[in-house]
Design an enzyme around this catalytic site. Structure first.
Site, PDB file in Angstrom:
ATOM      1  N   GLU A 138       0.819  -1.218   0.000  1.00 32.87           N
ATOM      2  CA  GLU A 138       0.000   0.000   0.000  1.00 32.87           C
ATOM      3  C   GLU A 138       0.850   1.264   0.000  1.00 32.87           C
ATOM      4  O   GLU A 138       0.451   2.290  -0.542  1.00 32.87           O
ATOM      5  CB  GLU A 138      -0.969   0.015   1.190  1.00 32.87           C
ATOM      6  CG  GLU A 138      -2.105  -0.988   1.081  1.00 32.87           C
ATOM      7  CD  GLU A 138      -1.742  -2.376   1.580  1.00 32.87           C
ATOM      8  OE1 GLU A 138      -0.551  -2.619   1.902  1.00 32.87           O
ATOM      9  OE2 GLU A 138      -2.647  -3.231   1.652  1.00 32.87           O
ATOM     10  N   MET A 143      24.300   8.599   2.826  1.00 38.19           N
ATOM     11  CA  MET A 143      24.157   9.918   3.433  1.00 38.19           C
ATOM     12  C   MET A 143      24.367   9.852   4.946  1.00 38.19           C
ATOM     13  O   MET A 143      24.975  10.754   5.532  1.00 38.19           O
ATOM     14  CB  MET A 143      22.772  10.500   3.109  1.00 38.19           C
ATOM     15  CG  MET A 143      22.579  11.910   3.608  1.00 38.19           C
ATOM     16  SD  MET A 143      23.843  13.033   3.001  1.00 38.19           S
ATOM     17  CE  MET A 143      23.053  13.684   1.545  1.00 38.19           C
ATOM     18  N   PHE A 181     -11.817  -7.112  13.816  1.00 29.89           N
ATOM     19  CA  PHE A 181     -10.751  -7.600  12.951  1.00 29.89           C
ATOM     20  C   PHE A 181     -10.377  -6.522  11.929  1.00 29.89           C
ATOM     21  O   PHE A 181     -11.239  -5.965  11.262  1.00 29.89           O
ATOM     22  CB  PHE A 181     -11.202  -8.874  12.232  1.00 29.89           C
ATOM     23  CG  PHE A 181     -10.183  -9.405  11.269  1.00 29.89           C
ATOM     24  CD1 PHE A 181      -8.941  -9.836  11.730  1.00 29.89           C
ATOM     25  CD2 PHE A 181     -10.445  -9.454   9.910  1.00 29.89           C
ATOM     26  CE1 PHE A 181      -7.988 -10.311  10.843  1.00 29.89           C
ATOM     27  CE2 PHE A 181      -9.490  -9.928   9.015  1.00 29.89           C
ATOM     28  CZ  PHE A 181      -8.260 -10.359   9.484  1.00 29.89           C
ATOM     29  N   GLN A 182      -9.103  -6.234  11.823  1.00 27.37           N
ATOM     30  CA  GLN A 182      -8.564  -5.226  10.895  1.00 27.37           C
ATOM     31  C   GLN A 182      -9.178  -3.845  11.101  1.00 27.37           C
ATOM     32  O   GLN A 182      -9.400  -3.108  10.149  1.00 27.37           O
ATOM     33  CB  GLN A 182      -8.704  -5.683   9.442  1.00 27.37           C
ATOM     34  CG  GLN A 182      -7.859  -6.932   9.180  1.00 27.37           C
ATOM     35  CD  GLN A 182      -7.648  -7.236   7.717  1.00 27.37           C
ATOM     36  OE1 GLN A 182      -8.492  -6.937   6.884  1.00 27.37           O
ATOM     37  NE2 GLN A 182      -6.511  -7.848   7.402  1.00 27.37           N
ATOM     38  N   LYS A 202     -17.443  -0.694   5.717  1.00 28.11           N
ATOM     39  CA  LYS A 202     -17.902  -1.729   4.778  1.00 28.11           C
ATOM     40  C   LYS A 202     -19.416  -1.671   4.547  1.00 28.11           C
ATOM     41  O   LYS A 202     -19.884  -1.826   3.420  1.00 28.11           O
ATOM     42  CB  LYS A 202     -17.469  -3.084   5.336  1.00 28.11           C
ATOM     43  CG  LYS A 202     -18.168  -4.251   4.724  1.00 28.11           C
ATOM     44  CD  LYS A 202     -17.216  -5.192   4.024  1.00 28.11           C
ATOM     45  CE  LYS A 202     -18.034  -6.379   3.517  1.00 28.11           C
ATOM     46  NZ  LYS A 202     -17.513  -7.028   2.380  1.00 28.11           N
TER      47      LYS A 202
HETATM   48  C1  LIG Z   1      12.229   5.525   5.428  1.00 30.01           C
HETATM   49  C2  LIG Z   1      13.503   6.166   5.823  1.00 30.01           C
HETATM   50  N1  LIG Z   1      14.278   5.591   6.773  1.00 30.01           N
HETATM   51  C3  LIG Z   1      15.448   6.159   7.127  1.00 30.01           C
HETATM   52  C4  LIG Z   1      15.863   7.330   6.547  1.00 30.01           C
HETATM   53  C5  LIG Z   1      17.172   7.975   6.967  1.00 30.01           C
HETATM   54  N2  LIG Z   1      18.110   8.017   5.835  1.00 30.01           N
HETATM   55  C6  LIG Z   1      18.278   9.127   5.090  1.00 30.01           C
HETATM   56  S1  LIG Z   1      19.354   8.899   3.837  1.00 30.01           S
HETATM   57  C7  LIG Z   1      19.639   7.318   4.296  1.00 30.01           C
HETATM   58  C8  LIG Z   1      20.596   6.462   3.519  1.00 30.01           C
HETATM   59  C9  LIG Z   1      20.083   6.096   2.189  1.00 30.01           C
HETATM   60  O1  LIG Z   1      20.922   5.115   1.648  1.00 30.01           O
HETATM   61  P1  LIG Z   1      20.905   4.809   0.110  1.00 30.01           P
HETATM   62  O2  LIG Z   1      19.527   4.608  -0.350  1.00 30.01           O
HETATM   63  O3  LIG Z   1      21.872   3.713  -0.173  1.00 30.01           O
HETATM   64  O4  LIG Z   1      21.374   6.178  -0.526  1.00 30.01           O
HETATM   65  P2  LIG Z   1      22.822   6.859  -0.563  1.00 30.01           P
HETATM   66  O5  LIG Z   1      22.823   7.935   0.471  1.00 30.01           O
HETATM   67  O6  LIG Z   1      23.847   5.803  -0.298  1.00 30.01           O
HETATM   68  O7  LIG Z   1      22.903   7.417  -1.949  1.00 30.01           O
HETATM   69  C10 LIG Z   1      18.898   6.991   5.436  1.00 30.01           C
HETATM   70  C11 LIG Z   1      18.955   5.682   6.108  1.00 30.01           C
HETATM   71  C12 LIG Z   1      15.001   7.901   5.585  1.00 30.01           C
HETATM   72  N3  LIG Z   1      15.287   9.060   4.999  1.00 30.01           N
HETATM   73  N4  LIG Z   1      13.854   7.291   5.229  1.00 30.01           N
END
Ligand SMILES: Cc1ncc(C[n+]2csc(CCOP(=O)(O)OP(=O)(O)O)c2C)c(N)n1
Ligand SMILES: [Mg+2]
Lengths: 159, 561
Positions: free
Chosen positions: B49, B475, B111-112, B161
């Site tokens: 979803e 990052m 439920f749900q 529903k």
């Molecule tokens: C759903 C979610 N969980 C955690 C984060 C925190 N976060 C921001 S950037 C990042 C790393 C992303 O890694 P990747 O997709 O490999 O991208 P890169 O920075 O290596 O290009 C994280 C964990 C986020 N932004 N969104």
């Protein structure tokens, strides 16, 4: 910037969930609610809230705008600094043994309150007052021993 | 004649011009799906979803129309929440229909059952629980009206529903007029007039535009305004593409990973016209010194965006497009020729900042992520719709792909949702079947909604995923390197799947590039393929995004390459 209390009068649609939108806005954004009172207006589908909130001028500006942004909010009036009447109702259960009773009655009389319940060891006082007067009477009653208190929070109306 | 609630829902959706729905069925929406099957509305079955809602979001961002999603009660609804919150943070118009348990069971821990209206109250523009079938049609119509008007946003309608299953007469709801909701589109003309005077008298003027310009459809008006006044312009991540990224007056994006010249221009300007921006902390850095020499005018349709983070001298509530149209009219009577000389030193400063500290990286045999994006830009002629995941990949996409047009850069800006890019690309591809749609991804993010490859394959949507594979949550690793003593706590991805095989397992095409010389051939092959493709670019592991403004520092204090 200095913080102070602001009195807001908020008209909302009288529907399920509206109050929770308002309260949720305050908790979610870290705003303060000092007091809140709500009831229907003459139009049954409109409710009126009186809220006392605290903050500096910038925060209050944001609060008013955020409130107005809620879809169910009809209008927000800031009564702060305007000419308005404000009242609060309190029920105060105070220790009243024979020796103190006369003094309590005198205080209640001065503040135009009423004794609405009498027990072996207590009086319950009903008092309607502005914020300042309420503070004053509570200060006077405190030495007698306040057992319990319930307050409505202020309601306010433009003059 | 009587119709079921589900049929009434379909009638209103048709009325609203809905041709595509992204969703996922379940018990509480069985009646709705039954009625849907009898319409000509196209349904795209996502695989989660969250994916469905991001896809509806991508569709909305690519078209400017309202995206529509249907999910079931309970887990279906909670799975949708991240999608809804992402759209909310970026002001994207969505109508999300959730199924709910029958009204007589609400509050019973049935439920749900979840209180999805309660859960999404703080992350929707508005939401509804329908408790009377006679309110259904009007509620749906209102939902669309609220979603697309004013500052757009997601609206959720929870339909029990028994409401979708029971029958009632259908009356076409009239035009929606709401007592409590009436956004201001037309700006105050007196205030606008001041802008023209300020621009003329300013020595160092700057325009800072944002997503509001794209959303309002005001991109052409903005371009005309800039061209006419010759004021340099920067725009937030959300605003990229509303002004051509190759124009000589374009400074690039400002903020935490903004260009040196954009951040210096903000820090030194004496006049700023901020339009359709909300001064996010990722843009402003330390707020007290943000554009502290400037008289700031802010135009926004949402009064709460004004004065929230940055005090402004001239606040103007209004629609960005309408405001720019009015401004352009005022300009007709103006002559800007003589201001150019006065401004030359300012333009010279900007040129100097540009040449001393341009965006740069060291190329080599090992693939640099920036190089991949530069090549991609070249090979697509800047015309592709680019979606992104979140992290370094997103910032490099924003820095190195020069967007020419609005609605072509689709990225989760406000919420920064990893897993956004692929489903958003699917939604954009559904909306624009003839366009090249590319998700610039990180190896971490792509694994958050990789299941949507199955959706792309099922519907023959030729989306391209370019994974900048650094085997890191890059990052976060960058922050750990710079500010946490290089302790790479939980950011190493040493167990990534084989993305090429994974693509093939989904029935898509998988390609890999391991050195710089392989980048172009892989991109070319992907771009000429009419099927969904995953490209695995094995990149330099510890490349950082520069410039970088440390959190909370003034934006003039950038760490440079
Ligand atoms: C759903 C979610 N969980 C955690 C984060 C925190 N976060 C921001 S950037 C990042 C790393 C992303 O890694 P990747 O997709 O490999 O991208 P890169 O920075 O290596 O290009 C994280 C964990 C986020 N932004 N969104
Ligand atoms: Mg990575």
């Amino acid at each position: 910037m200095t913080e102070q209390n602001y009195v807001l009068s908020i008209f909302v649609e009288n529907r399920p969930g509206v109050l929770s939108r308002i309260v949720g806005l305050f908790s979610g954004r870290g705003y303060n609610i000092e007091s809140l009172s709500v009831a229907e207006t003459m139009e049954p589908d409109v409710s009126r809230l009186t809220m006392v909130t605290k903050g500096d001028a910038v925060i209050i500006e944001q609060i008013k705008k955020q409130l107005n942004k809620l879809i169910n909010v009809i209008k927000v009036y800031d009564l702060t600094g305007t000419n308005y009447i404000q009242k609060e109702l309190a029920l105060i259960k105070v220790h009243a043994k024979s020796e103190g009773r006369a003094e309590i009655l005198r205080i209640v009389d001065i503040f135009k309150g009423k004794i609405v319940d009498v027990g072996q060891e207590h009086y319950t006082i009903e008092i309607t007052a502005s914020k300042d007067k309420m503070t004053a009477i509570l200060n006077l009653l405190k030495p007698m021993g306040i057992k319990e208190i319930v307050r409505t929070g202020i309601i306010a109306l433009h003059r | 004649m009587e119709f079921t609630g589900a049929q009434i829902l379909m009638k209103v959706l048709k009325e609203e011009g809905v041709d595509t729905i992204f969703g996922y069925p379940g018990g509480a929406v069985l009646d709705i799906y039954h009625a849907l099957a009898q319409t000509d509305i196209r349904h795209i079955l996502a695989r989660h979803e969250q994916g469905a809602v991001h896809a509806a979001d991508g569709y909305a961002r690519a078209t400017g129309k309202v995206g529509v999603s249907i999910v079931t009660s309970g887990p279906g609804a909670t799975n949708a929440v991240t999608g809804i919150a992402s759209a909310n943070a970026d002001s994207i118009p969505l109508v999300v229909i959730t199924g709910q348990v029958p009204t007589h069971l609400i509050g019973n821990d049935a439920f749900q059952e979840v209180d999805i209206v309660g859960i999404t109250r703080p992350c929707t523009k508005h939401n509804y629980l329908v408790t009377d079938i006679n309110d259904l049609a009007k509620t749906i119509k209102e939902a669309f009206f609220i979603a697309r008007s004013g500052r757009p946003g997601p609206v959720l309608v929870d339909i029990p529903k028994n409401i979708s299953a029971s029958k009632a007469a259908y009356k076409l709801p009239g035009e929606i007029k709401m007592r409590t909701y009436n956004p201001t589109y037309k700006p105050n003309l007196k205030q606008l007039r001041k802008i023209v005077d300020l621009i003329k008298s300013a020595k160092k003027p700057l325009i800072f535009s944002g997503g509001g310009v794209t959303i309002s459809g005001g991109s052409e008006e903005l371009t005309r305004f800039v061209t006419r006044t010759q004021v340099p312009i920067t725009s937030s991540l959300m605003g990229l593409g509303a002004f051509p990224g190759t124009h000589p007056l374009w400074l690039g994006m400002p903020g935490m990973h903004g260009t040196y010249r954009a951040n210096m221009a903000i820090s030194n300007c004496d006049f700023m016209l901020a339009i359709g921006v909300r001064f996010d902390d990722r843009v402003t850095g330390k707020t007290d010194v943000f554009a502290s020499n400037a008289t700031i005018v802010q135009i926004d349709i949402d009064p709460t965006s004004i004065h929230k983070n940055i005090p402004v001298e001239i606040p103007i509530v209004g629609d960005c497009k309408v405001s720019l149209e009015e401004l352009n009219k005022l300009l007709d009577e103006e002559d800007f020729n003589h201001v150019k000389e006065k401004r030359q030193p300012w333009l010279d400063d900007i040129e100097k900042w540009k040449s001393t500290n341009p965006l740069a990286y060291q190329a080599g045999d090992i693939i640099k992520p920036q190089f991949v994006i530069e090549k991609l830009y070249e090979l697509t002629g800047g015309k592709a719709i680019i979606t992104t995941e979140v992290g370094q990949n997103q910032m490099w996409a924003a820095q190195y792909y020069h967007f020419e047009k609005p609605n072509h850069f689709i990225s989760s800006g406000g919420l920064g949702t990893m897993g956004f890019g692929l489903p958003a690309a699917i939604g954009a591809q559904v909306a624009c079947p003839d366009k090249t749609v590319i998700d610039i991804a990180g190896d971490g993010s792509i694994q958050m909604n990789i299941q949507e490859m199955a959706t792309a394959v099922q519907y023959g949507l030729p989306v391209k995923v370019a994974i900048l594979n650094n085997r890191y949550l890059g990052m976060v690793r960058q922050w750990q390197e710079l500010f946490y003593e290089r302790v790479y706590s939980a950011t190493t991805l040493d167990h990534n799947p084989d993305f090429v095989k994974l693509a093939e397992a989904f029935g898509a095409v998988g390609l890999r590039a391991q050195k710089s010389s392989e980048v172009e051939p892989v991109l070319k092959e992907a771009l000429s393929t009419k099927r969904p493709v995953i490209m695995d670019f094995v990149t330099e592991r510890e490349e950082n995004v520069y410039p970088m403004v440390p959190a909370g520092a003034p934006i003039s204090q950038m760490l440079l390459v």
